[in-house]
Design an enzyme around this catalytic site. Sequence first.
Site, PDB file in Angstrom:
ATOM      1  N   ASP A 149       0.800  -1.225   0.000  1.00 55.52           N
ATOM      2  CA  ASP A 149       0.000   0.000   0.000  1.00 55.52           C
ATOM      3  C   ASP A 149       0.833   1.275   0.000  1.00 55.52           C
ATOM      4  O   ASP A 149       0.482   2.253  -0.653  1.00 55.52           O
ATOM      5  CB  ASP A 149      -0.921   0.036   1.227  1.00 55.52           C
ATOM      6  CG  ASP A 149      -2.108  -0.892   1.086  1.00 55.52           C
ATOM      7  OD1 ASP A 149      -2.470  -1.215  -0.054  1.00 55.52           O
ATOM      8  OD2 ASP A 149      -2.665  -1.288   2.117  1.00 55.52           O
ATOM      9  N   ARG A 150       1.911   1.300   0.793  1.00 57.37           N
ATOM     10  CA  ARG A 150       2.635   2.551   1.029  1.00 57.37           C
ATOM     11  C   ARG A 150       4.087   2.400   0.604  1.00 57.37           C
ATOM     12  O   ARG A 150       4.781   1.479   1.045  1.00 57.37           O
ATOM     13  CB  ARG A 150       2.550   2.941   2.511  1.00 57.37           C
ATOM     14  CG  ARG A 150       1.119   3.201   2.962  1.00 57.37           C
ATOM     15  CD  ARG A 150       1.023   3.552   4.439  1.00 57.37           C
ATOM     16  NE  ARG A 150       1.517   2.505   5.319  1.00 57.37           N
ATOM     17  CZ  ARG A 150       0.859   1.390   5.607  1.00 57.37           C
ATOM     18  NH1 ARG A 150      -0.333   1.160   5.071  1.00 57.37           N
ATOM     19  NH2 ARG A 150       1.381   0.491   6.426  1.00 57.37           N
ATOM     20  N   GLU A 276     -11.738   5.801   5.243  1.00 54.41           N
ATOM     21  CA  GLU A 276     -12.030   5.848   3.805  1.00 54.41           C
ATOM     22  C   GLU A 276     -13.469   6.271   3.505  1.00 54.41           C
ATOM     23  O   GLU A 276     -14.216   5.573   2.805  1.00 54.41           O
ATOM     24  CB  GLU A 276     -11.722   4.490   3.173  1.00 54.41           C
ATOM     25  CG  GLU A 276     -10.261   4.123   3.295  1.00 54.41           C
ATOM     26  CD  GLU A 276      -9.932   2.723   2.800  1.00 54.41           C
ATOM     27  OE1 GLU A 276      -8.756   2.480   2.483  1.00 54.41           O
ATOM     28  OE2 GLU A 276     -10.844   1.874   2.730  1.00 54.41           O
ATOM     29  N   ASP A 292     -15.946   0.656   8.376  1.00 59.28           N
ATOM     30  CA  ASP A 292     -15.586   0.216   9.725  1.00 59.28           C
ATOM     31  C   ASP A 292     -14.679  -0.994   9.571  1.00 59.28           C
ATOM     32  O   ASP A 292     -15.132  -2.072   9.187  1.00 59.28           O
ATOM     33  CB  ASP A 292     -16.839  -0.133  10.528  1.00 59.28           C
ATOM     34  CG  ASP A 292     -16.528  -0.547  11.966  1.00 59.28           C
ATOM     35  OD1 ASP A 292     -15.458  -1.140  12.199  1.00 59.28           O
ATOM     36  OD2 ASP A 292     -17.364  -0.293  12.849  1.00 59.28           O
ATOM     37  N   TYR A 402     -12.652  -1.564  -4.138  1.00 56.82           N
ATOM     38  CA  TYR A 402     -13.176  -0.349  -3.529  1.00 56.82           C
ATOM     39  C   TYR A 402     -14.297   0.227  -4.393  1.00 56.82           C
ATOM     40  O   TYR A 402     -14.383  -0.029  -5.598  1.00 56.82           O
ATOM     41  CB  TYR A 402     -12.078   0.703  -3.404  1.00 56.82           C
ATOM     42  CG  TYR A 402     -11.128   0.525  -2.243  1.00 56.82           C
ATOM     43  CD1 TYR A 402     -11.016  -0.678  -1.557  1.00 56.82           C
ATOM     44  CD2 TYR A 402     -10.313   1.581  -1.824  1.00 56.82           C
ATOM     45  CE1 TYR A 402     -10.138  -0.824  -0.499  1.00 56.82           C
ATOM     46  CE2 TYR A 402      -9.433   1.447  -0.764  1.00 56.82           C
ATOM     47  CZ  TYR A 402      -9.345   0.244  -0.106  1.00 56.82           C
ATOM     48  OH  TYR A 402      -8.480   0.102   0.944  1.00 56.82           O
TER      49      TYR A 402
END
Length: 470
Positions: A149-150, A276, A292, A402
């Site tokens: 992700d990062r 998000e 959540d 997503y």
Amino acid sequence: MNPNQKIITIGSVSLGLVVLNILLHIVSITITVLVLPGNGNNGSCNETVIREYNETVRIEKITQWHNTNVIEYIERPESDHFMNNTEPLCDAKGFAPFSKDNGIRIGSRGHVFVIREPFVSCSPTECRTFFITQGSLLNDKHSNGTVKDRSPYRTLMSVEIGQSPNVYQARFEAVAWSATRCHDGKKWMTIGVTGPDAKAVAVVHYGGIPTDVIQSWAGDILRTQESSCTCIQGECYWVMTDGPANRQAQYRAFKAKQGKIIGQTEISFNGGHIEECSCYPNEGKVECVCRDNWTGTNRPVLVISPDLSYRVGYLCAGLPSDTPRGEDSQFTGSCTSPMGNQGYGVKGFGFRQGIDVWMGRTISRTSRSGFEILRVRNGWVQNSKEQIKRQVVVDNLNWSGYSGSFTLPVELTKRNCLVPCFWVEMIRGKPEEKTIWTSSSSIVMCGVDHEIADWSWHDGAILPFDIDKM
């Protein structure tokens, strides 16, 4: 006639033709320079005209000189007013396809970025697709390990809606592994989060220039929406989280004007978890449906007023919309508390329609596959299970991911209400497929006054790629 006379005759004729040609050119130049300006019609010289191309205004300065047009493309002038965005949402009977980028299919042989977290946001004149790249291309060695992700290589970039995230049309927006972006009517505002997990920083950009920063206040992966922020009458709002993904974290709502933070508020939500958020303007307030990641399979709802006062709870509907989740029949719903006792989750969205709600969710209860949107009668205010509409966007044989919300402003649609729209990310590669990379494409849908048939607008790329076979 002897040979010498023939040569003289041919030479004389040729010379005569040359002289005649020169005289004709002199007459043409004389008429152009001296006669035509005297007819009183100078409208085509040094003239600036406005022409429209595919809903985009392009200004051309056209200079005419001796039948030659010199065209200079001029930058679009900035709008001189903020968007209002206080209108109500339009009522949607169904959702029609707006765009599909097919980025992974194209990327098997094209120069397409490896991306995740695509989202859409609109200005008064255009909608753009934003995405966070991995600093690498599909079918290239640097795509290895992009399930992470990062990283310092991740950047927010954008293309016109419908285009693939390709290197030739993409525009750099910010260094970021988490981001949000929206337009206030005058300029784009961007929040890009980057840096180490314990000391991440969110940089606010306005009109492409860094204008403010937010430091991590809890030291645990400061992060934001991964979808459009919301601007109302020149003031822009967004939500950030700092803290654990699997237990109580800290949440704040921010407000900025022209890139400078003018307000923030701590969101008290003991026992609840917010990440998000997918937000949109509705009747002068910001309505958000969030994720959540701690316990609930129902989604948190956050409504922010212009003074940063807020209401927070959960989507009341008696149907769960997070993934993973349990059976619909076993879910009761709650307007105030997390329900379902399922950890993890996925970014999602919902739209209030009066007291009804449109809520998107994966079709699978256990994995990010398939996608449907349901309209639940009274679902914004009651634990209702009554589905009055259902539309399939991606069938359950194909991967989704997503999803998030945005609206079409009245400046684009010329309507007196804001058109609700959503996008669905379709994740391909790791961890579900045998590749060295992870990336995604997206389908975008907008609300219309008609019911739309079920279909599957899935990603469609054939995997593995050549790089995966090496």
